[in-house]
Write an enzyme that holds these catalytic residues in place. Sequence first.
Site, PDB file in Angstrom:
ATOM      1  N   ASN A 217       0.811  -1.232   0.000  1.00 16.78           N
ATOM      2  CA  ASN A 217       0.000   0.000   0.000  1.00 16.78           C
ATOM      3  C   ASN A 217       0.836   1.269   0.000  1.00 16.78           C
ATOM      4  O   ASN A 217       0.506   2.248  -0.655  1.00 16.78           O
ATOM      5  CB  ASN A 217      -0.986  -0.004   1.169  1.00 16.78           C
ATOM      6  CG  ASN A 217      -0.298  -0.073   2.506  1.00 16.78           C
ATOM      7  OD1 ASN A 217       0.816  -0.570   2.623  1.00 16.78           O
ATOM      8  ND2 ASN A 217      -0.957   0.422   3.520  1.00 16.78           N
TER       9      ASN A 217
ATOM     10  N   GLU B   5       4.352  -3.869  12.522  1.00 14.41           N
ATOM     11  CA  GLU B   5       3.306  -2.862  12.271  1.00 14.41           C
ATOM     12  C   GLU B   5       2.221  -3.573  11.475  1.00 14.41           C
ATOM     13  O   GLU B   5       2.430  -3.919  10.310  1.00 14.41           O
ATOM     14  CB  GLU B   5       3.868  -1.686  11.463  1.00 14.41           C
ATOM     15  CG  GLU B   5       4.704  -0.727  12.265  1.00 14.41           C
ATOM     16  CD  GLU B   5       3.879   0.159  13.184  1.00 14.41           C
ATOM     17  OE1 GLU B   5       2.641   0.016  13.213  1.00 14.41           O
ATOM     18  OE2 GLU B   5       4.472   0.979  13.889  1.00 14.41           O
TER      19      GLU B   5
ATOM     20  N   CYS C  78      -3.110   1.461   6.865  1.00 11.85           N
ATOM     21  CA  CYS C  78      -3.352   0.785   8.144  1.00 11.85           C
ATOM     22  C   CYS C  78      -4.094   1.712   9.095  1.00 11.85           C
ATOM     23  O   CYS C  78      -4.859   1.263   9.935  1.00 11.85           O
ATOM     24  CB  CYS C  78      -2.024   0.350   8.745  1.00 11.85           C
ATOM     25  SG  CYS C  78      -0.855   1.705   8.859  1.00 11.85           S
TER      26      CYS C  78
HETATM   27  P1  NAD Z   1       1.083  -9.175   3.850  1.00 12.77           P
HETATM   28  O1  NAD Z   1       1.227  -9.474   5.293  1.00 12.77           O
HETATM   29  O2  NAD Z   1       0.403 -10.160   2.993  1.00 12.77           O
HETATM   30  O3  NAD Z   1       2.545  -8.970   3.194  1.00 12.77           O
HETATM   31  C1  NAD Z   1       3.485  -8.028   3.676  1.00 12.77           C
HETATM   32  C2  NAD Z   1       4.891  -8.431   3.224  1.00 12.77           C
HETATM   33  O4  NAD Z   1       5.243  -9.663   3.853  1.00 12.77           O
HETATM   34  C3  NAD Z   1       5.048  -8.656   1.734  1.00 12.77           C
HETATM   35  O5  NAD Z   1       6.307  -8.163   1.324  1.00 12.77           O
HETATM   36  C4  NAD Z   1       4.992 -10.173   1.605  1.00 12.77           C
HETATM   37  O6  NAD Z   1       5.659 -10.662   0.459  1.00 12.77           O
HETATM   38  C5  NAD Z   1       5.713 -10.584   2.871  1.00 12.77           C
HETATM   39  N1  NAD Z   1       5.397 -11.940   3.353  1.00 12.77           N
HETATM   40  C6  NAD Z   1       4.281 -12.692   3.119  1.00 12.77           C
HETATM   41  N2  NAD Z   1       4.359 -13.848   3.791  1.00 12.77           N
HETATM   42  C7  NAD Z   1       5.512 -13.830   4.477  1.00 12.77           C
HETATM   43  C8  NAD Z   1       6.143 -14.745   5.398  1.00 12.77           C
HETATM   44  N3  NAD Z   1       5.590 -15.911   5.725  1.00 12.77           N
HETATM   45  N4  NAD Z   1       7.317 -14.382   5.937  1.00 12.77           N
HETATM   46  C9  NAD Z   1       7.896 -13.201   5.648  1.00 12.77           C
HETATM   47  N5  NAD Z   1       7.351 -12.302   4.790  1.00 12.77           N
HETATM   48  C10 NAD Z   1       6.181 -12.613   4.215  1.00 12.77           C
HETATM   49  O7  NAD Z   1       0.411  -7.743   3.799  1.00 12.77           O
HETATM   50  P2  NAD Z   1      -0.133  -6.947   2.541  1.00 12.77           P
HETATM   51  O8  NAD Z   1      -1.389  -7.609   2.069  1.00 12.77           O
HETATM   52  O9  NAD Z   1       0.991  -6.760   1.559  1.00 12.77           O
HETATM   53  O10 NAD Z   1      -0.460  -5.504   3.191  1.00 12.77           O
HETATM   54  C11 NAD Z   1      -1.670  -5.163   3.792  1.00 12.77           C
HETATM   55  C12 NAD Z   1      -1.582  -5.204   5.298  1.00 12.77           C
HETATM   56  O11 NAD Z   1      -0.529  -4.370   5.769  1.00 12.77           O
HETATM   57  C13 NAD Z   1      -2.837  -4.692   5.975  1.00 12.77           C
HETATM   58  O12 NAD Z   1      -3.218  -5.558   7.015  1.00 12.77           O
HETATM   59  C14 NAD Z   1      -2.412  -3.352   6.553  1.00 12.77           C
HETATM   60  O13 NAD Z   1      -3.163  -2.920   7.651  1.00 12.77           O
HETATM   61  C15 NAD Z   1      -0.995  -3.624   6.894  1.00 12.77           C
HETATM   62  N6  NAD Z   1      -0.251  -2.366   7.039  1.00 12.77           N
HETATM   63  C16 NAD Z   1       0.129  -1.963   8.293  1.00 12.77           C
HETATM   64  C17 NAD Z   1       0.798  -0.764   8.457  1.00 12.77           C
HETATM   65  C18 NAD Z   1       1.225  -0.267   9.833  1.00 12.77           C
HETATM   66  O14 NAD Z   1       2.098   0.589   9.898  1.00 12.77           O
HETATM   67  N7  NAD Z   1       0.640  -0.763  10.914  1.00 12.77           N
HETATM   68  C19 NAD Z   1       1.091   0.030   7.357  1.00 12.77           C
HETATM   69  C20 NAD Z   1       0.678  -0.410   6.112  1.00 12.77           C
HETATM   70  C21 NAD Z   1       0.011  -1.626   5.958  1.00 12.77           C
END
Ligand code: NAD
Length: 500
Positions: A144, A238, A272
Amino acid sequence: MRRLSTGGLNDETSQPRGTTEGGAIVTSDVADVPKLVSELRAAQPAWENLGVEARARWLRRWADWLLDNQERIVAALAADTGKPVVEARIEFTVPVDLVKYSARHAGQWLRTGHPAPPNLLNLMKKTTVAHRPYPVVAVITPWNFPLGLSLCDAIPALLAGATVVVKPASATPNSVIAAIEGWEQIGAPPVFRVLHGPGSSGSALVEEADFIQFTGSTEVGTTIAKRCAERLVPCGLELGGKDPAIVLADADLDLAAHGIAWGALANAGQMCTSVERVYVESAVYPEFVAKLSAHVGSLRRGADVGPLVTEDQFDIVRAHLDDATAAGARIAAGGDTDRGSRWVQPTVLTGVDHTMACVREETFGPLIPVMPVENVEEAIALANSSQYGLSASVWTRDVRRGRAIAARLEAGAVNINDSHANVFFFAAPMDGWKQSGLGGRFGGAESVLRYCRPQTVTAPRAPLPYQRYLLWFPYTGTGAVVLGRVMRALAATGRRRWGW
Ligand code: NAD
């Protein structure tokens, strides 16, 4: 292991085009990750030994390079995510601003401490506490805010003296690759790399790195935390959110309607910290809904609100919308969707309640469910009834009352009469509570110190013969007995001082 340069941007599969040997940009098979990490580990001592001011100078030079290449990087970001160029430019500017702020203060934050002796036993010691970085930090980020989140977590780690490998989401790597390419182009030490790949690449990094800074879903974050616990390496998480907005009867309703619309719809709601539930005191509910709906209805497709980044995300948002309307929710504004272009029109929903997915689960899209509440007590109870606790907002003309409500909300940040404001306030921590995270980011000195381990070094103030080390063997000497009595006398108060 292939080393890449960003010769151009990519298609749906997000494979960066062009390759050069010796580049900083790496796309890798999972099997290559140990080699990548060991290269960084080898480069780390020299980076640490450069000292913080020299590291800060490299970061400033890189920030200048970023600014010189802004439009190319912004174009990559907008192309990968579909977000309006204005939003891409804002996302680009935040890490540049963070370099300016953190590079100015890092020397002071990382200064070696000399704590005064806390007791008689240590009177003859000079003690230093240094902040020694974790050698290799893995920064794993979602789609995002691919650029902003990746760089904002990498910058403090680099200042701390760690090396960094960023693993962006596989759908949106190009702006990150373009930005980190600049690190190599300015001739900086080889301590900052990109690993382009799917979740399994992130998982391989979790096996190798010394600190994992993860932003993404609660589900993946939990998996990472478990593995980090087994390896005994720290992680910062996060995670998701379901941020509530509370509108009190005394609020400036125009301000609240515009601020909540932006809070819910910026980045097409894929933040988020997006406002995902609105609780309005019933006395002003109809007027607030009318103002919010009119404003949301006036937003322009493409210029103000873009499409969703992925089809998977479209499907989640669409499912939340369908679930709500099937259960009786009414659409007060918006409601159109088109899967082909991943477009969800900004939508205000009324007649919603906590049985609906759009109120309970993270939607991560441009839906705004609005509910009337009897009073502020009900609003607080409902706001706190979520598994998430990232941030919240309170809308009132009485800021003192707003602060009092903030103190009762289970959230890492509360913005009074604004949305997302804390996200841009680097000097304060951004820290999710409950299922929203662990450890957080930002927070002035803490943003850099969290990537460090304290190292305490004690040394005698003056050379001492072994007989003067009072705690050492043998315990039979009168010196040890006297020392024990003196220590008790100094540690205790009142009559207890004279025991033993
Ligand atoms: P996601 O958890 O699917 O993926 C995030 C990252 O983790 C990607 O780079 C992905 O390739 C990697 N990944 C996936 N599986 C993994 C594993 N088993 N081990 C290590 N890495 C792995 O999230 P998304 O769908 O890309 O993003 C959306 C989410 O992110 C939403 O829940 C949103 O709220 C959250 N988000 C949180 C914040 C915050 O600061 N709190 C900010 C932005 C987004």
